[in-house]
Design a protein around this motif. Structure first.
Motif, PDB file in Angstrom:
ATOM      1  N   LYS A   1      33.735 -34.102 -42.279  1.00 49.49           N
ATOM      2  CA  LYS A   1      32.478 -33.934 -41.844  1.00 49.49           C
ATOM      3  C   LYS A   1      31.791 -35.363 -41.149  1.00 49.49           C
ATOM      4  CE  LYS A   1      27.792 -33.075 -43.912  1.00 49.49           C
ATOM      5  NZ  LYS A   1      27.326 -32.669 -45.256  1.00 49.49           N
ATOM      6  N   GLN A   2      32.310 -36.545 -41.962  1.00 50.87           N
ATOM      7  CA  GLN A   2      31.675 -37.840 -41.565  1.00 50.87           C
ATOM      8  C   GLN A   2      32.275 -38.038 -39.799  1.00 50.87           C
ATOM      9  OE1 GLN A   2      33.247 -39.940 -44.999  1.00 50.87           O
ATOM     10  NE2 GLN A   2      31.280 -40.496 -46.061  1.00 50.87           N
ATOM     11  N   ILE A   3      33.710 -37.841 -39.884  1.00 51.67           N
ATOM     12  CA  ILE A   3      34.016 -38.136 -38.730  1.00 51.67           C
ATOM     13  C   ILE A   3      33.170 -37.366 -37.511  1.00 51.67           C
ATOM     14  CG2 ILE A   3      36.191 -37.927 -36.949  1.00 51.67           C
ATOM     15  CD1 ILE A   3      37.620 -38.362 -39.664  1.00 51.67           C
ATOM     16  N   ALA A   4      33.038 -36.150 -37.716  1.00 50.75           N
ATOM     17  CA  ALA A   4      32.208 -35.260 -36.697  1.00 50.75           C
ATOM     18  C   ALA A   4      30.719 -35.924 -36.505  1.00 50.75           C
ATOM     19  CB  ALA A   4      32.146 -33.837 -37.474  1.00 50.75           C
ATOM     20  N   GLU A   5      30.058 -36.154 -37.431  1.00 49.56           N
ATOM     21  CA  GLU A   5      28.693 -37.093 -37.349  1.00 49.56           C
ATOM     22  C   GLU A   5      28.999 -38.392 -36.589  1.00 49.56           C
ATOM     23  OE1 GLU A   5      27.638 -37.618 -41.277  1.00 49.56           O
ATOM     24  OE2 GLU A   5      26.873 -35.275 -41.545  1.00 49.56           O
ATOM     25  N   ARG A   6      30.076 -39.199 -36.715  1.00 45.65           N
ATOM     26  CA  ARG A   6      30.326 -40.181 -36.408  1.00 45.65           C
ATOM     27  C   ARG A   6      30.384 -40.150 -34.819  1.00 45.65           C
ATOM     28  NH1 ARG A   6      32.736 -45.350 -37.861  1.00 45.65           N
ATOM     29  NH2 ARG A   6      31.835 -44.746 -39.802  1.00 45.65           N
ATOM     30  N   LEU A   7      31.450 -39.078 -34.309  1.00 48.74           N
ATOM     31  CA  LEU A   7      31.645 -39.203 -32.969  1.00 48.74           C
ATOM     32  C   LEU A   7      31.021 -37.896 -32.345  1.00 48.74           C
ATOM     33  CD1 LEU A   7      35.519 -38.909 -33.371  1.00 48.74           C
ATOM     34  CD2 LEU A   7      34.221 -40.772 -32.899  1.00 48.74           C
ATOM     35  N   VAL A   8      29.850 -37.365 -33.049  1.00 43.12           N
ATOM     36  CA  VAL A   8      29.027 -36.206 -32.482  1.00 43.12           C
ATOM     37  C   VAL A   8      29.797 -34.967 -31.816  1.00 43.12           C
ATOM     38  CG1 VAL A   8      26.842 -36.022 -31.058  1.00 43.12           C
ATOM     39  CG2 VAL A   8      27.550 -38.331 -31.842  1.00 43.12           C
ATOM     40  N   ILE A   9      30.559 -34.479 -32.680  1.00 39.38           N
ATOM     41  CA  ILE A   9      31.368 -33.483 -32.446  1.00 39.38           C
ATOM     42  C   ILE A   9      31.209 -32.409 -33.692  1.00 39.38           C
ATOM     43  CG2 ILE A   9      33.030 -34.446 -30.579  1.00 39.38           C
ATOM     44  CD1 ILE A   9      34.956 -34.968 -32.837  1.00 39.38           C
ATOM     45  N   SER A  10      31.930 -31.228 -33.439  1.00 45.19           N
ATOM     46  CA  SER A  10      31.776 -30.268 -34.244  1.00 45.19           C
ATOM     47  C   SER A  10      32.901 -30.505 -35.532  1.00 45.19           C
ATOM     48  CB  SER A  10      31.957 -29.019 -33.936  1.00 45.19           C
ATOM     49  OG  SER A  10      33.145 -28.760 -33.595  1.00 45.19           O
ATOM     50  N   HIS A  11      32.706 -30.082 -36.867  1.00 49.96           N
ATOM     51  CA  HIS A  11      33.745 -30.157 -37.813  1.00 49.96           C
ATOM     52  C   HIS A  11      34.881 -29.401 -37.309  1.00 49.96           C
ATOM     53  CE1 HIS A  11      35.476 -29.450 -41.650  1.00 49.96           C
ATOM     54  NE2 HIS A  11      34.702 -30.247 -42.170  1.00 49.96           N
ATOM     55  N   ARG A  12      34.810 -28.372 -36.728  1.00 49.15           N
ATOM     56  CA  ARG A  12      35.776 -27.556 -36.349  1.00 49.15           C
ATOM     57  C   ARG A  12      36.862 -28.425 -35.129  1.00 49.15           C
ATOM     58  NH1 ARG A  12      37.228 -22.109 -35.508  1.00 49.15           N
ATOM     59  NH2 ARG A  12      36.634 -21.772 -37.601  1.00 49.15           N
ATOM     60  N   THR A  13      36.045 -29.125 -34.283  1.00 50.59           N
ATOM     61  CA  THR A  13      36.741 -29.816 -33.510  1.00 50.59           C
ATOM     62  C   THR A  13      37.430 -30.879 -33.973  1.00 50.59           C
ATOM     63  OG1 THR A  13      35.061 -29.398 -31.601  1.00 50.59           O
ATOM     64  CG2 THR A  13      36.540 -31.415 -31.066  1.00 50.59           C
ATOM     65  N   VAL A  14      36.965 -31.539 -34.982  1.00 50.08           N
ATOM     66  CA  VAL A  14      37.760 -32.582 -35.842  1.00 50.08           C
ATOM     67  C   VAL A  14      39.074 -31.930 -36.329  1.00 50.08           C
ATOM     68  CG1 VAL A  14      37.743 -34.047 -37.713  1.00 50.08           C
ATOM     69  CG2 VAL A  14      35.718 -33.899 -36.120  1.00 50.08           C
ATOM     70  N   GLN A  15      38.800 -30.754 -36.904  1.00 54.77           N
ATOM     71  CA  GLN A  15      40.137 -30.143 -37.483  1.00 54.77           C
ATOM     72  C   GLN A  15      40.900 -30.052 -36.399  1.00 54.77           C
ATOM     73  OE1 GLN A  15      37.353 -27.131 -39.628  1.00 54.77           O
ATOM     74  NE2 GLN A  15      39.405 -26.827 -40.648  1.00 54.77           N
ATOM     75  N   ASN A  16      40.709 -29.480 -35.481  1.00 56.32           N
ATOM     76  CA  ASN A  16      41.492 -29.262 -34.220  1.00 56.32           C
ATOM     77  C   ASN A  16      42.470 -30.205 -33.890  1.00 56.32           C
ATOM     78  OD1 ASN A  16      40.917 -26.474 -34.347  1.00 56.32           O
ATOM     79  ND2 ASN A  16      39.519 -26.857 -32.647  1.00 56.32           N
TER      80      ASN A  16
END
Length: 233
Positions: free
Chosen positions: A189-204
């Motif tokens: 979640k923190q990575i998604a917020e930092r990179l302004v991408i979705s949680h699902r994109t981080v998982q992928n």
């Protein structure tokens, strides 16, 4: 290997499949009841280590809520066997012990997180949700201990893919960026917020990176990143 659920499952519609393992029947039943009443699908429970391994292989949970102190087979061995059987399984240890040795042994066995039994029901429910999407969840005060262990492990020689070898898989810039933040201990979640991408994109990105590097879980991924100094970048 156990067939997992559709990776594109919609958690808003499809309940998270959970299994609860604890040798105390009243505690086990209470945790299972709280999870079921909160919308999780409790696919199995078990009261000892041997039973846990058998039932988990049959029920294919997404998250295993696991006590460490089990008869027949210790929880760390259960964790190790089931993660080896199904690397996609997430294991949340729920233990009365806050001993550092127990925490580190659980993590080295493949646990995604570690929560003390003194946690509230709300904290447990949140931990299971976060564990299901791959976030590391630790009782406050234990996360730093675990990151320190990652660093210690990274200082020891271990076989790992050679990123500089001819024909070695190459990570994209975004995959490397995500890997760097994972190594720093940030949640998805923190990575998604930092990179302004979705949680699902981080998982992928994480799943793609695991596949490219032929690694199996977050522990191995963080170790790989620290070995290459990405946590200090």
């Amino acid at each position: 290997m156990t067939q997992r659920q559709d990776p594109e499952r919609d958690p808003a519609r499809d309940p998270i499949r959970v299994m609860v393992v604890d040798d105390h029947p009243m505690w086990r039943d209470a945790v299972a009841r709280d999870l079921a009443e909160s919308g999780f699908e409790v696919v199995a429970t078990a009261g000892d280590g041997e039973q846990a391994v058998r039932r988990a292989k049959a029920a294919a949970p997404e998250v295993l809520v696991l006590d460490l102190n089990l008869p027949a087979k210790p929880g760390v061995q259960v964790c190790k066997e089931l993660v080896a059987h199904d690397p996609a399984l997430r294991v949340l240890v729920l233990s009365a012990s806050g001993e550092h040795a127990d925490v580190l042994e659980a993590v080295k066995s493949g646990a995604t997180g570690y929560l003390l039994k003194s946690a509230s029901t709300a904290e447990l429910l949140d931990a299971v949700r976060r564990t299901a999407v791959g976030d590391p969840v630790f009782t406050p005060g234990l996360a730093g201990l675990v990151l320190g262990e990652y660093r210690r492990l990274a200082s020891e020689p271990a076989p790992a893919p050679d990123a500089d070898a001819p024909g070695a898989p190459r990570l994209t810039d975004r995959e490397t960026e995500v890997l760097r933040l994972v190594a720093k201990g940030l949640s998805y979640k923190q990575i998604a917020e930092r990179l302004v991408i979705s949680h699902r994109t981080v998982q992928n990105h994480v799943q793609n990176t695991l596949g490219k590097l032929q690694l199996h879980n977050r522990v191995e991924l963080v170790r790989y990143a620290i070995e290459r100094g990405l946590d200090d970048a």
